[in-house]
Write a protein that holds these residues in place. Structure first.
Motif, PDB file in Angstrom:
ATOM      1  N   ILE A  43       3.059 153.194  32.788  1.00 52.34           N
ATOM      2  CA  ILE A  43       3.870 154.405  32.712  1.00 52.34           C
ATOM      3  C   ILE A  43       5.193 154.160  33.426  1.00 52.34           C
ATOM      4  O   ILE A  43       5.240 153.667  34.551  1.00 52.34           O
ATOM      5  CB  ILE A  43       3.133 155.647  33.269  1.00 52.34           C
ATOM      6  CG1 ILE A  43       2.478 155.363  34.621  1.00 52.34           C
ATOM      7  CG2 ILE A  43       2.073 156.113  32.292  1.00 52.34           C
ATOM      8  CD1 ILE A  43       1.757 156.572  35.211  1.00 52.34           C
ATOM      9  N   GLU A  44       6.273 154.467  32.702  1.00 58.93           N
ATOM     10  CA  GLU A  44       7.619 154.159  33.172  1.00 58.93           C
ATOM     11  C   GLU A  44       8.476 155.413  33.092  1.00 58.93           C
ATOM     12  O   GLU A  44       8.219 156.290  32.268  1.00 58.93           O
ATOM     13  CB  GLU A  44       8.249 153.088  32.266  1.00 58.93           C
ATOM     14  CG  GLU A  44       7.455 151.797  32.172  1.00 58.93           C
ATOM     15  CD  GLU A  44       8.021 150.814  31.160  1.00 58.93           C
ATOM     16  OE1 GLU A  44       8.615 151.275  30.158  1.00 58.93           O
ATOM     17  OE2 GLU A  44       7.873 149.610  31.380  1.00 58.93           O
ATOM     18  N   TYR A  45       9.516 155.468  33.900  1.00 58.93           N
ATOM     19  CA  TYR A  45      10.488 156.538  33.717  1.00 58.93           C
ATOM     20  C   TYR A  45      11.229 156.306  32.408  1.00 58.93           C
ATOM     21  O   TYR A  45      11.459 155.158  32.006  1.00 58.93           O
ATOM     22  CB  TYR A  45      11.504 156.575  34.868  1.00 58.93           C
ATOM     23  CG  TYR A  45      10.952 157.179  36.128  1.00 58.93           C
ATOM     24  CD1 TYR A  45      10.384 158.447  36.121  1.00 58.93           C
ATOM     25  CD2 TYR A  45      11.006 156.490  37.339  1.00 58.93           C
ATOM     26  CE1 TYR A  45       9.876 159.008  37.290  1.00 58.93           C
ATOM     27  CE2 TYR A  45      10.503 157.038  38.503  1.00 58.93           C
ATOM     28  CZ  TYR A  45       9.932 158.302  38.468  1.00 58.93           C
ATOM     29  OH  TYR A  45       9.433 158.845  39.617  1.00 58.93           O
ATOM     30  N   TYR A  59       6.112 157.663  22.839  1.00 59.77           N
ATOM     31  CA  TYR A  59       5.031 158.211  23.647  1.00 59.77           C
ATOM     32  C   TYR A  59       5.612 158.774  24.929  1.00 59.77           C
ATOM     33  O   TYR A  59       5.735 158.077  25.921  1.00 59.77           O
ATOM     34  CB  TYR A  59       3.969 157.149  23.947  1.00 59.77           C
ATOM     35  CG  TYR A  59       3.329 156.656  22.680  1.00 59.77           C
ATOM     36  CD1 TYR A  59       2.440 157.478  21.989  1.00 59.77           C
ATOM     37  CD2 TYR A  59       3.653 155.431  22.155  1.00 59.77           C
ATOM     38  CE1 TYR A  59       1.890 157.059  20.794  1.00 59.77           C
ATOM     39  CE2 TYR A  59       3.084 154.999  20.963  1.00 59.77           C
ATOM     40  CZ  TYR A  59       2.211 155.820  20.295  1.00 59.77           C
ATOM     41  OH  TYR A  59       1.672 155.417  19.114  1.00 59.77           O
ATOM     42  N   ARG A  60       6.007 160.023  24.861  1.00 64.49           N
ATOM     43  CA  ARG A  60       6.535 160.675  26.045  1.00 64.49           C
ATOM     44  C   ARG A  60       5.400 161.382  26.757  1.00 64.49           C
ATOM     45  O   ARG A  60       4.559 162.009  26.129  1.00 64.49           O
ATOM     46  CB  ARG A  60       7.609 161.690  25.661  1.00 64.49           C
ATOM     47  CG  ARG A  60       8.897 161.027  25.186  1.00 64.49           C
ATOM     48  CD  ARG A  60       9.769 162.032  24.495  1.00 64.49           C
ATOM     49  NE  ARG A  60      10.341 162.996  25.407  1.00 64.49           N
ATOM     50  CZ  ARG A  60      11.488 162.796  26.039  1.00 64.49           C
ATOM     51  NH1 ARG A  60      12.165 161.682  25.854  1.00 64.49           N
ATOM     52  NH2 ARG A  60      11.971 163.697  26.858  1.00 64.49           N
ATOM     53  N   LEU A  61       5.407 161.269  28.071  1.00 63.61           N
ATOM     54  CA  LEU A  61       4.358 161.875  28.882  1.00 63.61           C
ATOM     55  C   LEU A  61       4.986 162.849  29.855  1.00 63.61           C
ATOM     56  O   LEU A  61       6.116 162.652  30.306  1.00 63.61           O
ATOM     57  CB  LEU A  61       3.684 160.843  29.772  1.00 63.61           C
ATOM     58  CG  LEU A  61       2.721 159.840  29.242  1.00 63.61           C
ATOM     59  CD1 LEU A  61       3.457 158.719  28.572  1.00 63.61           C
ATOM     60  CD2 LEU A  61       1.894 159.315  30.396  1.00 63.61           C
ATOM     61  N   PHE A  62       4.198 163.830  30.217  1.00 58.49           N
ATOM     62  CA  PHE A  62       4.616 164.727  31.269  1.00 58.49           C
ATOM     63  C   PHE A  62       3.525 164.670  32.312  1.00 58.49           C
ATOM     64  O   PHE A  62       2.364 164.906  31.997  1.00 58.49           O
ATOM     65  CB  PHE A  62       4.793 166.137  30.731  1.00 58.49           C
ATOM     66  CG  PHE A  62       5.784 166.166  29.606  1.00 58.49           C
ATOM     67  CD1 PHE A  62       7.138 166.294  29.882  1.00 58.49           C
ATOM     68  CD2 PHE A  62       5.376 166.013  28.297  1.00 58.49           C
ATOM     69  CE1 PHE A  62       8.061 166.289  28.853  1.00 58.49           C
ATOM     70  CE2 PHE A  62       6.296 165.998  27.262  1.00 58.49           C
ATOM     71  CZ  PHE A  62       7.645 166.136  27.538  1.00 58.49           C
ATOM     72  N   ASP A  63       3.880 164.338  33.523  1.00 51.25           N
ATOM     73  CA  ASP A  63       2.832 164.266  34.528  1.00 51.25           C
ATOM     74  C   ASP A  63       2.695 165.624  35.222  1.00 51.25           C
ATOM     75  O   ASP A  63       3.349 166.590  34.855  1.00 51.25           O
ATOM     76  CB  ASP A  63       3.087 163.121  35.516  1.00 51.25           C
ATOM     77  CG  ASP A  63       4.245 163.410  36.458  1.00 51.25           C
ATOM     78  OD1 ASP A  63       4.807 164.525  36.433  1.00 51.25           O
ATOM     79  OD2 ASP A  63       4.588 162.503  37.225  1.00 51.25           O
ATOM     80  N   LEU A  71       5.343 155.379  27.844  1.00 48.76           N
ATOM     81  CA  LEU A  71       4.489 154.196  27.900  1.00 48.76           C
ATOM     82  C   LEU A  71       5.298 152.939  27.650  1.00 48.76           C
ATOM     83  O   LEU A  71       6.214 152.937  26.825  1.00 48.76           O
ATOM     84  CB  LEU A  71       3.381 154.291  26.857  1.00 48.76           C
ATOM     85  CG  LEU A  71       2.388 155.435  27.008  1.00 48.76           C
ATOM     86  CD1 LEU A  71       1.248 155.253  26.007  1.00 48.76           C
ATOM     87  CD2 LEU A  71       1.839 155.483  28.422  1.00 48.76           C
TER      88      LEU A  71
END
Lengths: 307, 307
Positions: A43-45, A59-63, A71
């Motif tokens: 997981i990267e900025y 693949y955008r993530l929201f923590d 990703l």
């Protein structure tokens, strides 16, 4: 029942054992050539630097703190980042390898994988031709160690077609369209959209073969020098391919792909990215390659079945 | 410059070489005991089954088709899924191992990692006590193979405290609060919220020691039988810990954690999940464990420095 996302798969023990053995052989060759393994986070900025790796935002993530992450889509940019941050005061050239899954967008109906394991090396701080020669050498020695026999290396230059378009006065607004067709290996589209331009723009990217296909072309001398400095058994695997344009935007010079007669898709590839380190704040020439471990495994298995 | 997300890290070659060697030692012991390695995708559908692994939705992803995905937060549930889908017609017990990164939410300021590499085994279709004994045996033989010497196994039972609360007539609405305090090892909170209830509810979870701490407790006989069937060198590492409640909701019986005097946090743990396979559609008893590879590496390195 309990489906998994398209483009992903479960790897069961018999295959897993073979993939581990294959990775270990590659890793040993990388280590023997001085390429120590680095692991960077999955997981990267979502930063401009990371976006250089292409496929941004697939693949955008929201923590749980609301930060936007993505990703890993590539191993070159993270290793280049490590070179600028963790090895900022180390004299180049720097040699790193990685074994990591990368996550990419897929085009439906093409059976593409969203998650695949790449094995790769990055040589940071070594210009062409010697850096390119070293990268191709480590790539081939690694493939040799796995027992792959009949593979070929397609060798081209990412700067050649843009230089050709510029030298022929192709209007700036039309250049990306032609490049996109090249990336897709879409000759029909290329012919249509190069209508009215110099016929060389359609003829040159179809040139494949020995060093003579390079005659009189921008970038041709550089590719010829790389070829001349390769060990004979590696040089004889090379086929110049002037239509080769890899689809990552950071490539600046020599680019290459590995083909094996037993499978249709490339097993791996790489190239020079002489501008990327500068964009990360530490200008240096660099070159690297990646091998798709599952693709290599498939080529070896198919080759054995048909041998 | 070029920060990476908190709770993630770059692993550089010297450490990476040691982590690979450590993983190889663990993998060899797992293989020797019949636990073949399985790899499951890092990106999973956000389904009720996957949510059994806990931490649901901490890393939610949206792909380019709009599907909601999440990152693997656990290796037990995916391996249980593989047992129901890919091994549906194979006679149990099934033995699988995995080496994979898991992604979890972090509590800020505690230095917790969001991404960490777990090595684990799942034994599916084997009841207690023999399944639990086998899992503890493979766990200890694997740790032994790495050279870890002074570790201890804390052994408890996830069903014990709920049974105790039920037998003492604790109102249903108050039970989860008490369990949450146990998971947090928050004795002060437990004492406060057990006010007016039977004092055993505060006393029992503080019991740690030999088999005598089990006397007269629900679940005590099961734990005692496990202990009796362990090889002597493993049995002597066991400390019964009646306050041990692992924070994954699928555990049903024996639960355990590995402690080493050289580091503060557990190196690994596991337990029985006799209901999970039924929730996935193939009822069978099961047990498994995971080892944190970086935690194990740290314990070994610290142990060497202080030896």
């Amino acid at each position: 029942m309990h489906p998994i996302p398209s483009g992903t798969r479960d790897v069961l023990p018999d295959e897993m054992r073979e993939l581990r053995a294959l990775s270990n052989k590659l890793r040993q060759v990388f280590e023997d050539h001085g390429y120590g393994e680095v692991y960077t986070p999955t997981i990267e900025y979502d930063t401009p630097a990371i976006r250089l790796g292409g496929d941004a935002g697939v693949y955008r993530l929201f923590d749980d703190h609301g930060a936007v992450l993505q990703l890993r889509s590539d191993i070159t940019v993270p290793l280049a980042r490590v070179a600028t941050t963790r090895y900022a005061n180390v004299e180049p050239p720097l040699r790193f390898s990685a074994f990591a899954h990368v996550y990419r967008g897929v085009r439906p109906h093409r059976g593409q994988m969203r998650e695949h394991l790449q094995a790769g090396c990055e040589l940071i701080g070594s210009p062409s031709p010697e850096g390119t020669v070293e990268a191709l050498t480590v790539l081939c020695r690694a493939l040799d160690a796995t027992g792959l026999r009949d593979y070929r290396i397609g060798l081209g230059d990412a700067s050649m077609y843009p230089a050709l378009m510029a030298s022929m006065g192709v209007p700036v607004g039309r250049r990306q369209t032609l490049l996109d067709h090249l990336m897709d290996r879409n000759l029909v589209g290329l012919e249509r959209d190069a209508e009215g331009l110099d016929p060389l723009l359609v003829e040159v990217p179809q040139r494949r073969g020995g060093p003579d296909v390079l005659d009189g072309l921008p970038g041709g001398e550089g590719l010829r020098r790389v070829h001349e400095d390769l060990a004979p058994d590696i040089a004889e695997r090379v086929i110049f391919d002037l239509g080769l344009v890899r689809d990552l935007s950071y490539y600046t010079g020599s680019v290459f792909e590995v083909y094996d007669p037993s499978i249709g898709a490339p097993i791996g590839g790489g190239g020079r990215y002489d501008d990327l380190m500068g964009q990360l704040g530490r200008p240096m020439p660099a070159v690297g390659f990646q091998i798709g471990v599952s693709q290599l495994h498939e080529a070896l298995a198919t080759g054995e079945r048909t041998a």
